[in-house]
Design a protein around this motif. Structure first.
Motif, PDB file in Angstrom:
ATOM      1  N   GLY A  28      94.008  -2.231 -13.093  1.00 40.30           N
ATOM      2  CA  GLY A  28      93.182  -2.123 -14.409  1.00 40.30           C
ATOM      3  C   GLY A  28      94.250  -1.720 -15.519  1.00 40.30           C
ATOM      4  O   GLY A  28      93.998  -1.480 -16.650  1.00 40.30           O
ATOM      5  N   ASN A  29      95.673  -1.426 -15.122  1.00 42.28           N
ATOM      6  CA  ASN A  29      96.682  -1.269 -16.023  1.00 42.28           C
ATOM      7  C   ASN A  29      96.882  -2.395 -17.120  1.00 42.28           C
ATOM      8  O   ASN A  29      97.328  -3.484 -16.574  1.00 42.28           O
ATOM      9  N   PRO A  30      96.994  -2.132 -18.449  1.00 40.46           N
ATOM     10  CA  PRO A  30      96.961  -3.059 -19.526  1.00 40.46           C
ATOM     11  C   PRO A  30      98.360  -3.831 -19.318  1.00 40.46           C
ATOM     12  O   PRO A  30      98.712  -4.829 -19.512  1.00 40.46           O
ATOM     13  N   PHE A  31      99.279  -2.729 -18.855  1.00 42.04           N
ATOM     14  CA  PHE A  31     100.829  -3.498 -18.789  1.00 42.04           C
ATOM     15  C   PHE A  31     100.981  -4.577 -17.600  1.00 42.04           C
ATOM     16  O   PHE A  31     101.456  -5.664 -17.835  1.00 42.04           O
ATOM     17  N   ILE A  32     100.229  -4.172 -16.509  1.00 44.83           N
ATOM     18  CA  ILE A  32     100.214  -5.178 -15.565  1.00 44.83           C
ATOM     19  C   ILE A  32      99.476  -6.423 -15.958  1.00 44.83           C
ATOM     20  O   ILE A  32      99.878  -7.629 -15.560  1.00 44.83           O
ATOM     21  N   LYS A  33      98.445  -6.233 -16.706  1.00 46.29           N
ATOM     22  CA  LYS A  33      97.544  -7.357 -17.314  1.00 46.29           C
ATOM     23  C   LYS A  33      98.357  -8.332 -17.886  1.00 46.29           C
ATOM     24  O   LYS A  33      98.564  -9.673 -17.715  1.00 46.29           O
ATOM     25  N   PHE A  34      99.150  -7.935 -18.974  1.00 49.66           N
ATOM     26  CA  PHE A  34     100.131  -8.380 -19.678  1.00 49.66           C
ATOM     27  C   PHE A  34     101.293  -9.142 -18.951  1.00 49.66           C
ATOM     28  O   PHE A  34     101.660 -10.342 -19.285  1.00 49.66           O
ATOM     29  N   ILE A  35     101.625  -8.441 -17.860  1.00 51.48           N
ATOM     30  CA  ILE A  35     102.723  -9.121 -17.009  1.00 51.48           C
ATOM     31  C   ILE A  35     101.992 -10.530 -16.436  1.00 51.48           C
ATOM     32  O   ILE A  35     102.836 -11.442 -16.248  1.00 51.48           O
ATOM     33  N   CYS A  36     100.799 -10.277 -15.985  1.00 51.99           N
ATOM     34  CA  CYS A  36     100.321 -11.171 -15.147  1.00 51.99           C
ATOM     35  C   CYS A  36      99.875 -12.522 -16.252  1.00 51.99           C
ATOM     36  O   CYS A  36     100.122 -13.619 -15.736  1.00 51.99           O
ATOM     37  N   LEU A  37      99.478 -12.124 -17.308  1.00 50.53           N
ATOM     38  CA  LEU A  37      99.329 -12.978 -18.429  1.00 50.53           C
ATOM     39  C   LEU A  37     100.632 -13.961 -18.796  1.00 50.53           C
ATOM     40  O   LEU A  37     100.466 -15.099 -18.976  1.00 50.53           O
ATOM     41  N   LEU A 121      91.802  -9.003 -21.943  1.00 52.27           N
ATOM     42  CA  LEU A 121      92.436  -8.120 -22.872  1.00 52.27           C
ATOM     43  C   LEU A 121      91.600  -8.098 -24.199  1.00 52.27           C
ATOM     44  O   LEU A 121      91.167  -7.062 -24.948  1.00 52.27           O
ATOM     45  N   ILE A 122      90.950  -9.294 -24.356  1.00 49.33           N
ATOM     46  CA  ILE A 122      90.115  -9.534 -25.527  1.00 49.33           C
ATOM     47  C   ILE A 122      88.694  -8.957 -25.491  1.00 49.33           C
ATOM     48  O   ILE A 122      88.235  -8.174 -26.331  1.00 49.33           O
TER      49      ILE A 122
END
Length: 164
Positions: A28-37, A121-122
């Motif tokens: 659920g970490n936004p940083f991990i989501k960003f890396i995945c993106l 994220l949106i």
């Protein structure tokens, strides 16, 4: 043939992106989501750009052998073709969000796996009715990315070879 090849490459990249998204889904970490993106978008771009560069080299070789100029119409058609699936998906999402009797947002995320984390994220909801007009507009922007990933490398390779 370029259109079919481009669509197959898009489908292959979407399947690979789903595997990456599933791998990072637990975080659920936004940083991990960003890396995945970043990983999924780059994967899609590289798969489509690889097709584009190979097509450009083949077209340049054919043009040299036949004495003609490189015809880029096929790659523009392929670029338009890879834009159609995400655009149709976005149109269905828009209809669903603006009063459709069905909930399409979760399917839109899966069918556009390269941008799944961006969509999360949106708006992390799974319901189309939770999307605002601004969020829908932001979700329209990634529709052009596949076309740019096909057209720009092709034009760069052809432009570089015509300068020589």
């Amino acid at each position: 043939m370029k259109i079919l090849n481009a669509l197959l490459r898009l489908a292959a990249s979407e399947i690979l992106c789903i595997f990456i998204d599933i791998t990072f889904a637990a975080s659920g970490n936004p940083f991990i989501k960003f890396i995945c993106l970043v990983c999924t978008v780059l994967l899609m771009i590289f798969v489509l750009a690889d097709f584009s560069v190979k097509a450009a080299r083949a077209d340049i070789k054919f043009a040299r052998m036949s004495g003609e100029t490189v015809k880029a119409a096929g790659i523009f058609a392929a670029g338009a073709a890879v834009t159609v699936p995400p655009l149709v998906s976005w149109i269905v999402l828009y209809i669903s969000a603006k009063g459709g009797s069905f909930d399409y947002y979760r399917w839109h995320k899966l069918l556009n796996a390269a941008f799944l984390q961006l969509y999360n994220l949106i708006n992390s909801s799974a319901n189309s009715s939770d999307l605002t007009g601004a969020e829908l507009a932001a979700m329209l922007v990634p529709v052009i990315v596949p076309a740019m990933a096909v057209i720009i490398p092709y034009m760069a390779v052809c432009g570089r070879n015509t300068d020589k």
